[in-house]
Design a protein around this motif. Structure first.
Motif, PDB file in Angstrom:
ATOM      1  N   UNK A  92      -5.166  -9.307  20.722  1.00 36.85           N
ATOM      2  CA  UNK A  92      -5.797  -8.404  21.695  1.00 36.85           C
ATOM      3  C   UNK A  92      -6.224  -7.104  21.033  1.00 36.85           C
ATOM      4  N   UNK A  93      -7.202  -6.449  21.642  1.00 39.11           N
ATOM      5  CA  UNK A  93      -7.788  -5.235  21.056  1.00 39.11           C
ATOM      6  C   UNK A  93      -6.768  -4.115  20.830  1.00 39.11           C
ATOM      7  N   UNK A  94      -5.765  -4.030  21.741  1.00 42.38           N
ATOM      8  CA  UNK A  94      -4.789  -2.946  21.594  1.00 42.38           C
ATOM      9  C   UNK A  94      -3.904  -3.149  20.363  1.00 42.38           C
ATOM     10  N   UNK A  95      -3.798  -4.380  19.921  1.00 45.27           N
ATOM     11  CA  UNK A  95      -2.967  -4.686  18.744  1.00 45.27           C
ATOM     12  C   UNK A  95      -3.735  -4.439  17.431  1.00 45.27           C
ATOM     13  N   UNK A  96      -5.058  -4.409  17.549  1.00 47.31           N
ATOM     14  CA  UNK A  96      -5.901  -4.405  16.348  1.00 47.31           C
ATOM     15  C   UNK A  96      -5.687  -3.181  15.442  1.00 47.31           C
ATOM     16  N   UNK A  97      -5.655  -1.948  16.001  1.00 47.68           N
ATOM     17  CA  UNK A  97      -5.569  -0.786  15.101  1.00 47.68           C
ATOM     18  C   UNK A  97      -4.365  -0.826  14.168  1.00 47.68           C
ATOM     19  N   UNK A  98      -3.204  -1.253  14.666  1.00 50.10           N
ATOM     20  CA  UNK A  98      -2.041  -1.211  13.759  1.00 50.10           C
ATOM     21  C   UNK A  98      -2.131  -2.317  12.709  1.00 50.10           C
ATOM     22  N   UNK A  99      -2.792  -3.418  13.064  1.00 45.69           N
ATOM     23  CA  UNK A  99      -2.973  -4.475  12.046  1.00 45.69           C
ATOM     24  C   UNK A  99      -3.975  -3.995  10.990  1.00 45.69           C
ATOM     25  N   UNK A 100      -4.992  -3.276  11.443  1.00 44.68           N
ATOM     26  CA  UNK A 100      -5.965  -2.716  10.489  1.00 44.68           C
ATOM     27  C   UNK A 100      -5.281  -1.714   9.561  1.00 44.68           C
ATOM     28  N   UNK A 101      -4.419  -0.909  10.148  1.00 40.96           N
ATOM     29  CA  UNK A 101      -3.720   0.096   9.334  1.00 40.96           C
ATOM     30  C   UNK A 101      -2.839  -0.583   8.285  1.00 40.96           C
ATOM     31  N   UNK A 102      -2.183  -1.649   8.695  1.00 42.62           N
ATOM     32  CA  UNK A 102      -1.317  -2.385   7.757  1.00 42.62           C
ATOM     33  C   UNK A 102      -2.146  -2.982   6.612  1.00 42.62           C
ATOM     34  N   UNK A 103      -3.282  -3.577   6.961  1.00 49.48           N
ATOM     35  CA  UNK A 103      -4.158  -4.161   5.942  1.00 49.48           C
ATOM     36  C   UNK A 103      -4.650  -3.066   4.987  1.00 49.48           C
ATOM     37  N   UNK A 104      -5.011  -1.913   5.538  1.00 47.15           N
ATOM     38  CA  UNK A 104      -5.509  -0.810   4.697  1.00 47.15           C
ATOM     39  C   UNK A 104      -4.415  -0.299   3.753  1.00 47.15           C
ATOM     40  N   UNK A 105      -3.220  -0.104   4.300  1.00 49.64           N
ATOM     41  CA  UNK A 105      -2.112   0.396   3.458  1.00 49.64           C
ATOM     42  C   UNK A 105      -1.716  -0.629   2.400  1.00 49.64           C
ATOM     43  N   UNK A 106      -1.654  -1.870   2.804  1.00 50.56           N
ATOM     44  CA  UNK A 106      -1.259  -2.954   1.897  1.00 50.56           C
ATOM     45  C   UNK A 106      -2.267  -3.058   0.745  1.00 50.56           C
ATOM     46  N   UNK A 159      -4.348  -0.832  -0.288  1.00 43.45           N
ATOM     47  CA  UNK A 159      -4.301   0.384  -1.117  1.00 43.45           C
ATOM     48  C   UNK A 159      -3.123   0.313  -2.088  1.00 43.45           C
ATOM     49  N   UNK A 160      -2.011  -0.216  -1.621  1.00 45.40           N
ATOM     50  CA  UNK A 160      -0.822  -0.314  -2.483  1.00 45.40           C
ATOM     51  C   UNK A 160      -1.052  -1.310  -3.629  1.00 45.40           C
ATOM     52  N   UNK A 161      -1.934  -2.264  -3.407  1.00 39.84           N
ATOM     53  CA  UNK A 161      -2.204  -3.275  -4.453  1.00 39.84           C
ATOM     54  C   UNK A 161      -3.325  -2.854  -5.401  1.00 39.84           C
ATOM     55  N   UNK A 162      -4.061  -1.815  -5.013  1.00 36.67           N
ATOM     56  CA  UNK A 162      -5.253  -1.425  -5.772  1.00 36.67           C
ATOM     57  C   UNK A 162      -4.914  -1.128  -7.245  1.00 36.67           C
ATOM     58  N   UNK A 163      -5.671  -1.716  -8.145  1.00 29.16           N
ATOM     59  CA  UNK A 163      -5.423  -1.498  -9.580  1.00 29.16           C
ATOM     60  C   UNK A 163      -6.663  -0.963 -10.286  1.00 29.16           C
ATOM     61  N   UNK A 164      -7.527  -0.294  -9.543  1.00 29.15           N
ATOM     62  CA  UNK A 164      -8.653   0.376 -10.184  1.00 29.15           C
ATOM     63  C   UNK A 164      -9.983  -0.340 -10.049  1.00 29.15           C
ATOM     64  N   UNK A 165      -9.973  -1.569  -9.532  1.00 32.79           N
ATOM     65  CA  UNK A 165     -11.229  -2.309  -9.356  1.00 32.79           C
ATOM     66  C   UNK A 165     -11.625  -2.216  -7.885  1.00 32.79           C
TER      67      UNK A 165
END
Ligand code: FAD
Length: 473
Positions: free
Chosen positions: A394-408, A410-416
């Motif tokens: 549902x739409x109300x659940x989406x923002x926190x899943x997006x935030x998790x994907x963004x943080x995750x 970012x944590x994996x980012x290795x410069x590419x």
């Protein structure tokens, strides 16, 4: 049956067009909201995208495509192109406009001796693979049978044969494509080579592909299938290390995820963090068993379905009712050592999404031997493709899943900062540019200017035409 003249308000920027005019211009069926099967025909894979086109044209050949392209160009109607309907961005449909639906372009003409095939762009990877396997032959596509050849091929195509035989586009010999001027062109290395370069990774920006000619490889089955291991930092790092040092006959996909309720995994492990590994060794069976041994040795498998199988069995069974709502991020990384694997395990454990996953694909092999500038897929030096994804409810659940994907991610980012276009969702212009690093973007924009100066084909991961006078090559 006599139909009344129907003038539907298509979303056009110029003249309105009549559905009857559209119908009289093509041999294929034109499906509109008045048709009983409209909802079934307009449906695409991802739920959460619910576009209602004014007309879906089930084109029967390149002439149909040409007619619809010309009508859209002349009327300014919004135009989408649909093959397997798996676009995460919902690009294969549109609101109020016309969809060119190529699913009936499903011919397959296999030259067994010459080891090539002409395939309609509406075929699915699964249908092509099953047919080719009857001759002991294969072309590599992705990991899922229901994905359409249209979108998959034009974006690149990373699958179970990527290390042995490269991307799908590395096995693309020619294509028939209808460009914005309505012309039907056969493109290959010698004929309009710039356009041929662009469609090998540049997506649907340059026209509607109606047929592809692929190279086939002898493949009498693979040693592979599913291996489920408990996921810990050690097993995840070990899996990637084993995949990197494996012979290139072996291509792998490690889905680090909460274990789905799969009947072949004991129930007590359902929901726990696992590596759902998909492995395919394309070569001698004994050597294949040797190549798989290091994966089996990582931990006591929760399920070990690795065995000699016909290649089409690598595709999980299709589920036509699978319409998830998901958010995701695709990226490339260089290494998965213990700290990276620990990060992966921690993020997945911290989420309570009904499905959350880090999908890791070790590249290299034949894919990496193609020069970066040889195709519009410019990630040849990238070592590991990662997709981080979570379902939302549902739409109300989406923002926190997006935030998790963004943080995750970012944590994996290795410069590419690069991205694989076929896994990019509706993420904005910067992410499309990220799919075409270096000079690739400018070269594509120049070719776009030549073949589609008015950006008729914009409902895609869009590459706008270069401005007049821009130096592009
Ligand atoms: C479950 C799943 C698994 C996947 N696995 C893989 C994988 O293993 N490897 C991989 O590389 N990708 C994978 N993908 C991504 C997939 O390649 C892309 O989503 C691709 O665009 C889907 O192609 P399609 O024809 O099914 O989709 P569609 O939604 O029909 O098409 C997507 C876009 O491609 C363009 N397009 C499609 N057909 C044509 C055509 N004939 N002419 C011109 N343009 C066209 C259009 O711009 C269209 O909007 C996967 C996607 C899903 C949903």
């Amino acid at each position: 049956m006599i139909r009344e003249e129907t003038t539907v308000s298509l979303s056009t920027s110029r003249a309105p067009i009549s559905i009857d005019e559209l119908r009289s211009g093509v041999r294929g069926r034109v499906v509109t909201p008045d048709d009983a099967d409209y909802d079934a025909v307009r449906g695409i894979m991802y739920a959460g995208v619910d576009s209602r086109p004014a007309a879906i044209v089930r084109v029967t050949d390149a002439a149909d495509v040409s007619a619809v392209v010309s009508i859209a160009r002349e009327t300014g109607a919004e135009l989408a192109v649909r093959s397997g309907g798996h676009s995460a961005a919902g690009h294969s449909s549109c609101e109020g406009g016309i969809v060119i639906d190529v699913r009936d372009l499903d011919s397959l003409d296999i030259d067994v001796d010459g080891r090539t095939a002409w395939a309609g762009s509406g075929l699915t990877a699964g249908a092509y693979t099953a047919e080719a396997a009857k001759h002991g032959l294969a072309t590599g596509f992705g990991d899922t049978g229901s994905v359409g050849l249209g979108g998959l091929t034009l974006g690149g195509g990373v699958g179970y044969l990527v290390r042995k035989y490269g991307l799908t586009i590395d096995n693309l010999l020619a294509a028939e494509i209808v460009t914005a001027d309505g012309e039907v062109r056969i493109v290959d290395a010698g004929n309009e080579p710039e356009l041929f370069w662009a469609i090998r990774g540049g997506g649907g920006n340059f026209g509607v592909a109606t047929r592809f000619r692929y190279r086939l490889h002898e493949l009498d089955g693979v040693v592979g299938g599913i291996l489920v291991l408990p996921a810990t930092a050690e097993t995840v790092a070990g899996f990637i290390a084993a995949a990197e040092s494996a012979p290139e006959e072996l291509s792998t996909i490690a889905n680090v995820m909460n274990c789905p309720p799969m009947p072949f995994v004991p129930e007590e492990h359902h929901g726990s963090l696992v590596i759902l590994g998909m492995l395919a060794y394309a070569g001698d069976a004994k050597a294949g068993q040797r190549a798989l041994a290091p994966f089996r040795a990582l931990a006591e498998p929760l399920a070990d379905l690795l065995r000699p199988i016909p290649y089409p069995e690598m595709f999980p069974p299709d589920d036509p009712d699978y319409h998830p709502t998901a958010v995701s991020r695709t990226m490339f990384i260089d290494h998965v050592d213990a700290p990276v694997a620990q990060t992966i395990a921690e993020f997945l454990a911290a989420s309570d999404a009904s499905m959350r996953v880090a999908q890791l694909r070790v590249l290299g092999g034949a894919c990496a031997r193609v020069p970066t500038e040889a195709t519009a897929y410019a990630h040849r030096a990238s070592r590991i493709m990662v997709n981080v994804a979570a379902f939302y409810d549902g739409e109300e659940d989406k923002p926190r899943r997006e935030a998790w994907v963004a943080e995750f991610s970012a944590a994996l980012h290795q410069g590419d900062a690069a991205a694989y276009v076929n896994f990019v969702g509706d993420e904005g212009e910067a992410r499309v540019r990220a799919a075409y690093p270096g000079r690739t973007w400018d070269r594509l924009a120049g070719i776009k200017r030549r073949y589609d100066p008015d950006n008729l084909f914009h409902r895609n991961q869009n590459i706008p035409p270069a401005a007049a006078g821009a130096v592009t090559t």
